[in-house]
Write a protein that holds these residues in place. Structure first.
Motif, mmCIF file in Angstrom:
data_model
loop_
_atom_site.group_PDB
_atom_site.id
_atom_site.type_symbol
_atom_site.label_atom_id
_atom_site.label_comp_id
_atom_site.label_asym_id
_atom_site.label_seq_id
_atom_site.Cartn_x
_atom_site.Cartn_y
_atom_site.Cartn_z
ATOM 1 N N PHE A 195 18.512 -13.526 29.969
ATOM 2 C CA PHE A 195 17.986 -12.816 31.138
ATOM 3 C C PHE A 195 16.766 -11.969 30.750
ATOM 4 N N GLY A 196 16.719 -11.561 29.499
ATOM 5 C CA GLY A 196 15.564 -10.804 29.039
ATOM 6 C C GLY A 196 14.275 -11.593 29.186
ATOM 7 N N PHE A 197 14.341 -12.895 28.925
ATOM 8 C CA PHE A 197 13.155 -13.741 29.101
ATOM 9 C C PHE A 197 12.706 -13.724 30.562
ATOM 10 N N VAL A 198 13.682 -13.844 31.458
ATOM 11 C CA VAL A 198 13.375 -13.924 32.892
ATOM 12 C C VAL A 198 12.796 -12.602 33.390
ATOM 13 N N ILE A 199 13.382 -11.499 32.961
ATOM 14 C CA ILE A 199 12.875 -10.189 33.384
ATOM 15 C C ILE A 199 11.441 -9.989 32.897
#
Length: 496
Positions: A195-199
């Motif tokens: 999710f860090g990539f997406v954020i």
């Protein structure tokens, strides 16, 4: 198009206002700590807590990271990785230090830290009283995720990650490189690090909305940061396997529909959260808040993830307020920290400013004393709904060691006590290829033939079932002997 020109600088706060702001954030954290201490036992009621602790203990004992399944007999030897190894080790250390009370305290500490960080970041833009009150409400909304499992360690990380990336985009700056080690830590704690990539991608879109293509050098720094994210995530014992393992669930494996936390949002079961969602969208509609298309997409994304899988409730209720706080402050100055900082402190705030050291120290002392008293006076432990404590004691007296069939919720305690499982909570990687589906079908009307087939296929001699397991009538019909029963568990033995 919904768009605003955001200020490049955070509102300046004079010293007394900053101290008052800090105290309000500490008070919010203290309120949450007191509430969770009073309800500490509820943090230990997830059946997976058992096996997470056991895996952590085994990693500490062996100094090795598992690559195959050794905890079940049905999938023994199949590839399996402890992709959340660091979170499991931390839970194991807490358990070894202070039993289940230690696990509960560690869980509470992570939630309290999250509340403090949340209120701190919100109070950069919103008046501290509003920020602290809103944080407490948001923390109550996401209470279903307050369980002793590795994801609890990622809540503070995701707040910091989101706040600083969107702050960098708003100020038209490069993303802070110190966030990359934080992502590496995240990747070793829990699988949600992707999710860090997406954020980061959404924060990059917010920057692109602001500057378009006017600053290619800055955009290149953001692209480089985005490319570095998956690279630093490889710094874990399993490398790319940890990333690939997240996709097996993200795309939906066969076990997902049968697990409560992976099911879609159901308003009839989560009325408090439904009311909050309706309130949010009512407020957005009547206020005509302008947030820009990038942040609007981020809001839609987090809402979609939450409505698809209720376990991700925190993505919407924690991150959206952080991302939108600046727009609220700029378009409604009466709610802003800048306006508050310029006003004369009221009586309560003046007390906080004058007694800053005493208030801060008092909160710290109270929390330490409450934690010590909690451990000494009110030891907590999981309910027999997941521990099957008395049933397992009976099984031990009867030396039941052959293959068993167990209810899903007893898989964790079986692993913890060294008993090979039929099925357990590791369905993200195991119990697939029709196995989880067959397990679910056994409990349906007409599932007796499926149950009989599994009993014969795996040479099962006894069963440990929850008291409400729908397969219980089938065991009676098949002539199995009910050897033990209580309010939580039932044990059947094959009548040879």
């Amino acid at each position: 198009m919904l768009q605003i020109q955001a200020s490049r600088e955070a509102p300046p706060l004079i010293d007394d206002a900053r101290r008052a702001r800090l105290v309000f954030c500490l008070v919010a954290a203290g309120v949450m700590a007191a509430a969770l201490l009073a309800l500490a036992a509820s943090l230990l009621q997830d059946p997976d807590s058992w096996w997470h602790i056991k895996v952590g203990q085994d990693i500490l004992a062996s100094r090795a990271f598992p690559t195959i399944d050794t905890y079940s007999y049905t999938f023994a030897g199949h590839p399996w990785i402890a992709k959340e190894w660091l979170g499991q080790v931390l839970l194991a250390l807490a358990y070894d230090a202070a039993d289940w009370s230690g696990v509960a305290l560690l869980t509470i500490a992570m939630v309290v830290l999250t509340v403090f960080l949340m209120s701190w970041h919100l109070s950069v833009w919103l008046k501290p009283t509003l920020a602290a009150g809103l944080t407490i409400v948001l923390a109550l909304l996401i209470d279903p995720v307050y369980i002793a499992r590795p994801h609890i360690f990622t809540l503070p990380i995701i707040v910091v990650w989101t706040a600083y990336l969107f702050d960098a985009a708003r100020n038209e700056q490069a993303p802070p490189l110190w966030l990359l080690p934080l992502l590496c830590l995240w990747a070793n704690l829990h699988a949600t690090f992707t999710f860090g990539f997406v954020i980061a991608a959404f924060a990059g879109l917010d920057l692109l909305m602001r500057i378009r293509l006017s600053n290619p050098a800055l955009l290149a720094k953001w692209v480089a940061f985005g490319l570095l994210c998956p690279l630093v995530s490889l710094l874990n014992p399993y490398g790319v396997k940890a990333i690939l393992a997240t996709f097996t669930v993200a795309h939906g494996n066969e076990a997902v529909p049968y697990i409560m936390e992976w099911r879609p949002f159901n308003a009839s079961e989560h009325g408090f959260q439904e009311m909050a969602l309706l309130t949010v969208f009512f407020g957005l509609l009547v206020s005509r808040l302008q947030i820009g298309w990038a942040k609007a997409l981020f809001l839609v994304f987090t809402l979609h993830i939450y409505l698809t899988h209720i376990r991700f409730i925190y993505l919407f209720f924690l991150l959206v307020p952080i991302v939108l706080a600046v727009e609220v402050a700029q378009q409604y100055p009466a709610l802003s920290a800048r306006k508050w900082a310029e006003e004369k402190r009221d009586g309560l705030e003046q007390f906080f400013v004058r007694r800053f050291r005493q208030v801060w120290g008092g909160i710290a002392v109270l929390l330490v004393l409450a934690s010590a008293a909690f451990i000494a006076t009110y030891p907590v432990a999981p309910s027999q709904k997941t521990s099957a404590k008395n049933a397992l004691a009976f099984a031990q007296t009867r030396n039941l060691s052959a293959n068993l069939l167990n209810s899903y919720d007893f898989g964790g305690t079986l692993i913890f006590h060294g008993i090979k499982t039929f099925i357990d909570g590791r369905t993200d990687q195991l119990f697939l290829n029709g196995f989880a589906k067959a397990d679910e079908q056994m409990g349906r009307s007409g599932g007796k033939p499926v149950l009989q087939a599994q009993l014969d296929k795996y040479a099962i001699d006894w069963a440990l079932l929850t008291a409400d397991d729908s397969r219980i009538p089938f065991f009676d019909e098949l002539g199995w002997k009910r050897a033990y029963t209580d309010d939580y568990a039932v044990i059947y033995m094959r009548d040879h």
